[in-house]
Design an enzyme around this catalytic site. Structure first.
Site, PDB file in Angstrom:
ATOM      1  CG  ASN A   9     -11.060 -50.431 -69.344  1.00  0.00           C
ATOM      2  OD1 ASN A   9     -11.011 -49.967 -68.219  1.00  0.00           O
ATOM      3  ND2 ASN A   9     -10.270 -51.413 -69.744  1.00  0.00           N
ATOM      4  CD1 TRP A  10     -12.992 -43.851 -69.168  1.00  0.00           C
ATOM      5  CD2 TRP A  10     -12.950 -42.757 -67.212  1.00  0.00           C
ATOM      6  NE1 TRP A  10     -13.997 -42.927 -69.200  1.00  0.00           N
ATOM      7  CE2 TRP A  10     -14.000 -42.231 -68.005  1.00  0.00           C
ATOM      8  CE3 TRP A  10     -12.735 -42.232 -65.946  1.00  0.00           C
ATOM      9  CZ2 TRP A  10     -14.828 -41.211 -67.566  1.00  0.00           C
ATOM     10  CZ3 TRP A  10     -13.560 -41.212 -65.496  1.00  0.00           C
ATOM     11  CH2 TRP A  10     -14.599 -40.703 -66.299  1.00  0.00           C
ATOM     12  CE  LYS A  11      -7.290 -50.232 -71.471  1.00  0.00           C
ATOM     13  NZ  LYS A  11      -6.322 -50.776 -72.463  1.00  0.00           N
ATOM     14  CG  HIS A  97      -8.905 -55.600 -69.730  1.00  0.00           C
ATOM     15  ND1 HIS A  97      -7.585 -55.407 -70.113  1.00  0.00           N
ATOM     16  CD2 HIS A  97      -9.647 -54.796 -70.538  1.00  0.00           C
ATOM     17  CE1 HIS A  97      -7.530 -54.526 -71.089  1.00  0.00           C
ATOM     18  NE2 HIS A  97      -8.771 -54.137 -71.369  1.00  0.00           N
ATOM     19  CD  GLU A  99      -4.691 -53.028 -70.117  1.00  0.00           C
ATOM     20  OE1 GLU A  99      -4.557 -52.405 -71.180  1.00  0.00           O
ATOM     21  OE2 GLU A  99      -5.329 -52.593 -69.129  1.00  0.00           O
ATOM     22  CD  GLU A 169      -9.356 -57.466 -73.626  1.00  0.00           C
ATOM     23  OE1 GLU A 169      -8.822 -56.364 -73.481  1.00  0.00           O
ATOM     24  OE2 GLU A 169      -9.248 -58.389 -72.794  1.00  0.00           O
ATOM     25  N   GLY A 175      -2.253 -51.986 -79.506  1.00  0.00           N
ATOM     26  CA  GLY A 175      -1.012 -51.278 -79.235  1.00  0.00           C
ATOM     27  C   GLY A 175       0.220 -51.887 -79.876  1.00  0.00           C
ATOM     28  CB  SER A 215      -7.461 -50.574 -80.876  1.00  0.00           C
ATOM     29  OG  SER A 215      -6.549 -50.961 -79.880  1.00  0.00           O
ATOM     30  N   GLY A 236     -10.983 -48.509 -75.090  1.00  0.00           N
ATOM     31  CA  GLY A 236      -9.931 -48.058 -74.189  1.00  0.00           C
ATOM     32  C   GLY A 236      -9.564 -46.614 -74.439  1.00  0.00           C
ATOM     33  N   GLY A 237      -8.465 -46.387 -75.171  1.00  0.00           N
ATOM     34  CA  GLY A 237      -7.934 -45.041 -75.360  1.00  0.00           C
ATOM     35  C   GLY A 237      -8.938 -44.039 -75.894  1.00  0.00           C
TER      36      GLY A 237
END
Length: 253
Positions: A9-11, A97, A99, A169, A175, A215, A236-237
């Site tokens: 997931n590049w966001k 998601h 977010e 999630e 984070g 994460s 993600g990251g």
């Protein structure tokens, strides 16, 4: 045998040139996916067609959108429909998601509509669920996640559910500096599977791929993926770094 999936997931990151380079670097690693293993690259909307063209000759690699709208079509400036995604050959779509739930106030009812439209257009939803810190501290996470599943997925038929992937999630561990242990991940994944079994039957639950979206990194992916009810990860990251992402994929059992 259920699918083992690692989804990127590049966001809202990368330019088109940077995204193209990232995909090329991932493919250059020469990963050989086993039967039943899949990699999903979920890019921003403007890059989906480029991603599709880069991945088309690589078995087991698929494109994913990060969202779709909850209506079929109409005067919704700036939104993207499931039909539009289907028309350019997208395979998966991330729905719900954390977010999106937090920043855009997406409700379970709205997400149910998105799931329906995705399935009606041949897209495979990666349905996200999970609890924030206050819910985890109150030890009511199971009831919280069960409500998300009930209000967004329980109207589906068992046949429709075959094309749904769930991603858990633990929002409280993303984070924040807090860490969800592999055992905490396994416990929630097992609970989610038990809820699917109770509603749709044992076979449906055994068939359901449940990804971990907390994460995951190269250093903890092997331990997480070794858990009996963890079927991969929504990354993600770490998906923005080719070496990290390919290392995570290589940890799939």
């Amino acid at each position: 045998m259920r699918k083992k999936i690692v989804a990127a997931n590049w966001k809202m990151n990368l330019t088109l040139a940077q995204g193209e380079q990232l995909i090329n670097d991932i493919l250059a690693a020469g990963l050989k996916l086993a039967e039943g293993q899949e990699v999903v690259i979920s890019t921003p909307f403007p890059y989906l067609m480029k991603a599709k063209s880069l991945l088309k000759n690589y078995p087991g690699f698929f494109t994913g959108a990060q969202n779709c709208y909850s209506e079929k079509s109409g005067a919704y400036t700036g939104e993207v429909s499931a039909e539009m995604l289907q028309s350019i050959g997208v395979d998966y779509v991330i729905i719900g998601h954390s977010e999106r739930r937090e920043y855009f106030q997406e409700s379970n009812e709205m997400l149910a509509k998105k799931v329906d439209l995705a399935l009606a257009n041949g897209l495979k939803p990666i349905f996200c669920c999970g609890e924030p810190l206050a819910i985890r501290q109150a030890e009511t996470q199971n009831a919280y996640v069960a409500k998300q599943l009930e209000e967004s997925l329980y109207h589906l038929t068992e046949e429709q559910l075959k094309n749904v992937v769930i991603a858990y999630e633990p929002i409280w561990a993303i984070g924040t500096g807090l860490t969800a242990s592999a055992q905490q991940a396994q416990d929630m994944h097992a609970y989610i599977r038990s809820q699917i079994a109770a509603k749709f039957g044992r076979e449906a639950a055994l068939r359901m791929s449940i990804l971990y979206g907390g994460s995951a990194k190269p250093g903890n992916a092997a331990e997480l993926f070794a858990c009996p009810d963890v079927d991969g990860g929504l990354i993600g990251g770490a998906s923005l770094v080719a070496a990290d992402f390919t290392a995570i994929i290589s940890k799939l059992p």
